[in-house]
Design a protein around this motif. Structure first.
Motif, PDB file in Angstrom:
ATOM      1  N   SER A 111      15.811  20.899  -4.196  1.00 61.07           N
ATOM      2  CA  SER A 111      16.454  19.645  -4.842  1.00 61.07           C
ATOM      3  C   SER A 111      17.699  19.658  -5.258  1.00 61.07           C
ATOM      4  O   SER A 111      18.386  18.546  -5.366  1.00 61.07           O
ATOM      5  CB  SER A 111      15.659  19.092  -5.958  1.00 61.07           C
ATOM      6  OG  SER A 111      15.812  20.166  -7.028  1.00 61.07           O
ATOM      7  N   ALA A 112      18.450  20.854  -5.035  1.00 61.41           N
ATOM      8  CA  ALA A 112      19.797  20.920  -5.278  1.00 61.41           C
ATOM      9  C   ALA A 112      20.748  20.600  -4.327  1.00 61.41           C
ATOM     10  O   ALA A 112      20.313  20.529  -3.158  1.00 61.41           O
ATOM     11  CB  ALA A 112      19.875  22.444  -5.966  1.00 61.41           C
ATOM     12  N   GLN A 113      21.945  20.789  -4.618  1.00 63.12           N
ATOM     13  CA  GLN A 113      22.927  20.213  -3.385  1.00 63.12           C
ATOM     14  C   GLN A 113      23.226  21.621  -2.552  1.00 63.12           C
ATOM     15  O   GLN A 113      22.474  22.560  -2.749  1.00 63.12           O
ATOM     16  CB  GLN A 113      24.390  19.976  -4.096  1.00 63.12           C
ATOM     17  CG  GLN A 113      24.286  18.628  -4.782  1.00 63.12           C
ATOM     18  CD  GLN A 113      25.653  18.236  -5.280  1.00 63.12           C
ATOM     19  OE1 GLN A 113      26.639  19.054  -5.171  1.00 63.12           O
ATOM     20  NE2 GLN A 113      25.708  17.040  -5.915  1.00 63.12           N
ATOM     21  N   TYR A 165      -1.389   7.064 -10.524  1.00 60.88           N
ATOM     22  CA  TYR A 165      -1.236   7.687 -11.866  1.00 60.88           C
ATOM     23  C   TYR A 165      -0.783   9.131 -11.743  1.00 60.88           C
ATOM     24  O   TYR A 165       0.300   9.613 -12.321  1.00 60.88           O
ATOM     25  CB  TYR A 165      -2.382   7.611 -12.756  1.00 60.88           C
ATOM     26  CG  TYR A 165      -2.819   6.284 -12.787  1.00 60.88           C
ATOM     27  CD1 TYR A 165      -2.282   5.553 -13.821  1.00 60.88           C
ATOM     28  CD2 TYR A 165      -4.112   5.891 -11.928  1.00 60.88           C
ATOM     29  CE1 TYR A 165      -3.008   4.205 -13.825  1.00 60.88           C
ATOM     30  CE2 TYR A 165      -4.498   4.578 -12.049  1.00 60.88           C
ATOM     31  CZ  TYR A 165      -3.891   3.824 -13.095  1.00 60.88           C
ATOM     32  OH  TYR A 165      -4.458   2.543 -13.180  1.00 60.88           O
ATOM     33  N   LEU A 166      -1.276   9.789 -10.440  1.00 63.25           N
ATOM     34  CA  LEU A 166      -0.718  11.200 -10.514  1.00 63.25           C
ATOM     35  C   LEU A 166       0.589  11.530 -10.177  1.00 63.25           C
ATOM     36  O   LEU A 166       1.388  12.298 -10.346  1.00 63.25           O
ATOM     37  CB  LEU A 166      -1.742  12.003  -9.634  1.00 63.25           C
ATOM     38  CG  LEU A 166      -1.583  13.441  -9.429  1.00 63.25           C
ATOM     39  CD1 LEU A 166      -1.692  14.567 -10.744  1.00 63.25           C
ATOM     40  CD2 LEU A 166      -2.718  14.140  -8.388  1.00 63.25           C
ATOM     41  N   ARG A 167       1.055  10.681  -9.137  1.00 65.01           N
ATOM     42  CA  ARG A 167       2.436  10.424  -8.471  1.00 65.01           C
ATOM     43  C   ARG A 167       3.467  10.211  -9.755  1.00 65.01           C
ATOM     44  O   ARG A 167       4.756  10.831  -9.202  1.00 65.01           O
ATOM     45  CB  ARG A 167       2.547   9.343  -7.487  1.00 65.01           C
ATOM     46  CG  ARG A 167       3.971   9.371  -6.674  1.00 65.01           C
ATOM     47  CD  ARG A 167       3.979   8.414  -5.663  1.00 65.01           C
ATOM     48  NE  ARG A 167       2.997   8.542  -4.753  1.00 65.01           N
ATOM     49  CZ  ARG A 167       2.966   9.342  -3.600  1.00 65.01           C
ATOM     50  NH1 ARG A 167       4.460   9.980  -3.294  1.00 65.01           N
ATOM     51  NH2 ARG A 167       2.190   9.409  -2.660  1.00 65.01           N
ATOM     52  N   GLN A 178       9.483  12.609  -4.200  1.00 60.97           N
ATOM     53  CA  GLN A 178       9.227  11.402  -3.295  1.00 60.97           C
ATOM     54  C   GLN A 178       8.132  11.810  -2.469  1.00 60.97           C
ATOM     55  O   GLN A 178       7.522  11.061  -1.632  1.00 60.97           O
ATOM     56  CB  GLN A 178      10.299  10.664  -2.667  1.00 60.97           C
ATOM     57  CG  GLN A 178      11.079  11.560  -1.491  1.00 60.97           C
ATOM     58  CD  GLN A 178      12.220  12.467  -2.409  1.00 60.97           C
ATOM     59  OE1 GLN A 178      12.171  12.621  -3.660  1.00 60.97           O
ATOM     60  NE2 GLN A 178      13.116  13.198  -1.773  1.00 60.97           N
ATOM     61  N   ASN A 179       8.066  13.303  -2.057  1.00 66.14           N
ATOM     62  CA  ASN A 179       7.103  13.896  -1.208  1.00 66.14           C
ATOM     63  C   ASN A 179       5.899  14.224  -1.670  1.00 66.14           C
ATOM     64  O   ASN A 179       5.044  14.926  -0.892  1.00 66.14           O
ATOM     65  CB  ASN A 179       7.875  15.052  -0.258  1.00 66.14           C
ATOM     66  CG  ASN A 179       9.170  14.307   0.599  1.00 66.14           C
ATOM     67  OD1 ASN A 179       8.874  13.382   1.008  1.00 66.14           O
ATOM     68  ND2 ASN A 179       9.871  15.351   0.584  1.00 66.14           N
TER      69      ASN A 179
END
Length: 619
Positions: free
Chosen positions: A255-257, A205-207, A223-224
């Motif tokens: 998370s950016a390019q 649930y936390l994920r 995802q990590n």
């Protein structure tokens, strides 16, 4: 604990003795109090660098903290420092929350009471932490009265993370409770069982948690299992009143390019006072200037190097280059070797002083050749003109005239026609001239040999032999040049390597073998003519020109022997000038040495130009 302190001090000594301008600190919060202590004890170390002379970079988990006795200590060491912080935003109601904490009941023994006594340097009546404090705590002291070095009213990155973590846990619990709603039919004991689930059952649930906090930021896990908020880059600015600002000057967004991963406003940065607001270089030495490359110093770190001037023909148009690089073929380095300049196209022109001089000399000797030919034609029936084959003399004078004129083919911008005619015209014309000289000297030698009693050479003496020598020698050179033009003719070309700042327009000779074959045949004719003239130099005759031909061939050979080393030692258009000079000098030597004595007799001493003079000399 004491060993850790000593180890920390030794590490700090190494840092302070280093010539590096930037130090990256990876530690926890408690190290900040130690750094404040260093600023005081560093004066007693054997170092030439102070703690204020460096730019400190702190990690995200390291926040500004201090112990009570450091309250009034200077904060200059952190001025201009950089640090990373968890990205945060101002939360609505946070300041109101702090104001609600502006009072602490005396009878509560909690973390808040301990903090209150340390922050305000006071003690409650029943305190065991600071019983000897001179000031008594009332519990009504104001947090906003504390300096920033003791307590910050603004939301820090760690506080923001704790806030989001608590809400994330609440949302996960709510999701888990909602999913088990049907189990709530059980009375009190059932509800108790629902709340006693193992912790690991909360993880799914936390994920999946995602919510907007009070600052309007969407919080979720990647995802990590990490919050994808990134890091803020903070620039620390301190003031004399023990306050400071944390100015956000950039951001790191994992998370950016790639092109948006790192963002930094360097123009807004405040550097330590020591650097006078200029960007520091954390190197053993400054970057190498333009025109220099880096040379590694043995035994030193990779960032320590010497600067070496670029070698000839190479440039460095950026600072700190590992190696210099050459300019393109049509360019050359400037004096500072930091940029390339386009080469100028050059050739021996009629408009420049050297070209004008050589052209004038060529026309002058051409005019003299015409004058001499006119004198000989006018006095063609005199003994001195008839001697040694009058027709060969005319041919020789015409050949010398064209020799002077062919030098003009070497001046001006090379084109296809000039390149085809330059060396071939030179080779054929000089072959005709040298074969005429060989024919004249051969006839003289054979004529005196034929005067001996019983000589069989008399049948060889005559004009036919002289013409045969001229035609055969000239025909050989014409054949060589024809083959040369047929298999690999000369063509216009440019030399971009001989001259540093110029591209020399020239004629490429095509086949080097045929070129040297034509020159070799000229050398052969020269050697034969000189030897025959040398043998005939002492033959008795008033009009014998063998001695003059010998001297003229000596001049001719001297000119062309000195031509070779001079030609090889010059570059560019001056190579062409050397060849033109050699053509003019050798032809002028033949003209002057052979015909000057004859013209002197014809024009100034006509009484010697008589057949009786020849008969008298023979007697």
């Amino acid at each position: 604990m004491g060993e850790q302190v000593l180890a920390f001090v030794e590490v700090c000594k190494v840092i302070m003795r280093s010539t590096s301008s930037v130090a990256i600190v990876y530690s926890e919060n408690q190290a900040m109090a130690a750094f404040r202590t260093i600023s005081y004890v560093s004066d007693y170390w054997d170092t030439t660098v102070e703690i204020n002379d460096k730019v400190w970079i702190f990690p995200a988990q390291m926040q500004y903290t201090s112990v009570p006795f450091q309250r009034d200590w200077s904060m200059d060491f952190i001025h201009g420092a950089l640090s990373f912080a968890m990205s945060s935003k101002e939360l609505l109601g946070f300041n109101r929350f702090l104001q609600m904490r502006n009072s602490v009941p005396e009878n509560i023994d909690s973390f808040s009471r301990v903090f209150w006594e340390q922050a305000f340097e006071c003690s409650f009546s029943n305190s065991t932490l600071n019983p000897e404090a001179e000031k008594s705590c009332t519990g009504e002291e104001k947090l906003e009265a504390l300096p920033d070095s003791v307590f910050e009213l603004s939301m820090t990155g760690q506080s923001y993370s704790i806030y989001n973590a608590v809400y994330a846990m609440a949302h996960a619990l709510q999701a888990m409770l909602t999913s088990h709603y049907k189990q709530r039919v059980m009375a009190g004991s059932g509800k108790q069982k629902l709340l006693n689930h193992p912790v690991w059952q909360l993880h799914p649930y936390l994920r999946k948690v995602t919510f907007n906090n009070s600052a309007g930021e969407n919080i979720f896990f990647d995802q990590n299992g990490k919050v994808s908020s990134g890091f803020d880059i903070i620039n620390w600015v301190t003031f004399p009143n023990q306050s400071f600002l944390r100015v956000k000057i950039g951001k790191v967004n994992p998370s950016a390019q790639l092109e948006n991963l790192f963002f930094l406003l360097t123009n807004n940065m405040v550097w330590p006072i020591f650097f006078n607001q200029t960007q520091p270089l954390s190197l053993c030495n400054d970057y190498c200037s333009l025109g220099y490359s880096k040379i590694k110093i043995e035994g030193k770190p990779f960032c320590c190097y010497k600067c070496l001037r670029c070698p000839k023909g190479k440039i460095a148009n950026q600072t700190g280059l590992e190696d210099c690089f050459p300019c393109p073929e049509a360019y050359y380095p400037n004096k500072n070797q930091d940029q390339c300049i386009k080469k100028l196209r050059t050739f021996l022109s009629y408009k420049e002083p050297l070209g004008i001089t050589l052209t004038s000399v060529a026309f002058l000797f051409s005019f003299i050749s015409v004058v001499v030919l006119g004198i000989f034609v006018k006095h063609q029936d005199t003994p001195i003109v008839k001697a040694n084959n009058r027709n060969l003399t005319y041919i020789l004078l015409i050949a010398l005239l064209f020799s002077f004129l062919c030098s003009l083919l070497f001046i001006g911008q090379p084109d296809q026609a000039k390149c085809l005619m330059r060396q071939t015209a030179f080779g054929i014309i000089f072959s005709v001239a040298l074969s005429c000289i060989l024919g004249k000297t051969t006839i003289v030698v054979l004529a005196f040999m034929a005067t001996k009693p019983g000589s069989k050479i008399r049948k060889w003496v005559g004009k036919r032999l002289a013409y045969t020598i001229v035609l055969s020698c000239s025909l050989v050179q014409v054949t060589i040049c024809s083959v040369w033009l047929a298999i690999s003719p000369p063509f216009p070309d440019s030399d971009i390597h001989s001259m540093t700042e110029e591209i020399v327009l020239e004629c490429n000779e095509g086949s080097a073998i045929m070129f040297y074959t034509a020159l070799g045949f000229l050398g052969f004719l020269t050697a034969i003519s000189f030897m025959v003239a040398f043998l005939a130099r002492k033959l008795p005759d008033s009009f014998n020109e063998a001695k003059f031909i010998t001297f003229s061939m000596l001049v001719f050979c001297s000119v062309w022997m000195s031509f070779v080393p001079t030609y090889l030692s010059t570059k560019g258009k001056y190579m062409v000038a050397v060849e033109i000079f050699s053509i003019l000098a050798s032809a002028a030597g033949l003209l002057g040495c052979i015909f000057t004595p004859k013209c002197y007799i014809i024009v100034l001493r006509p009484e010697l130009n008589k057949k009786e003079q020849l008969t008298k000399k023979q007697k």
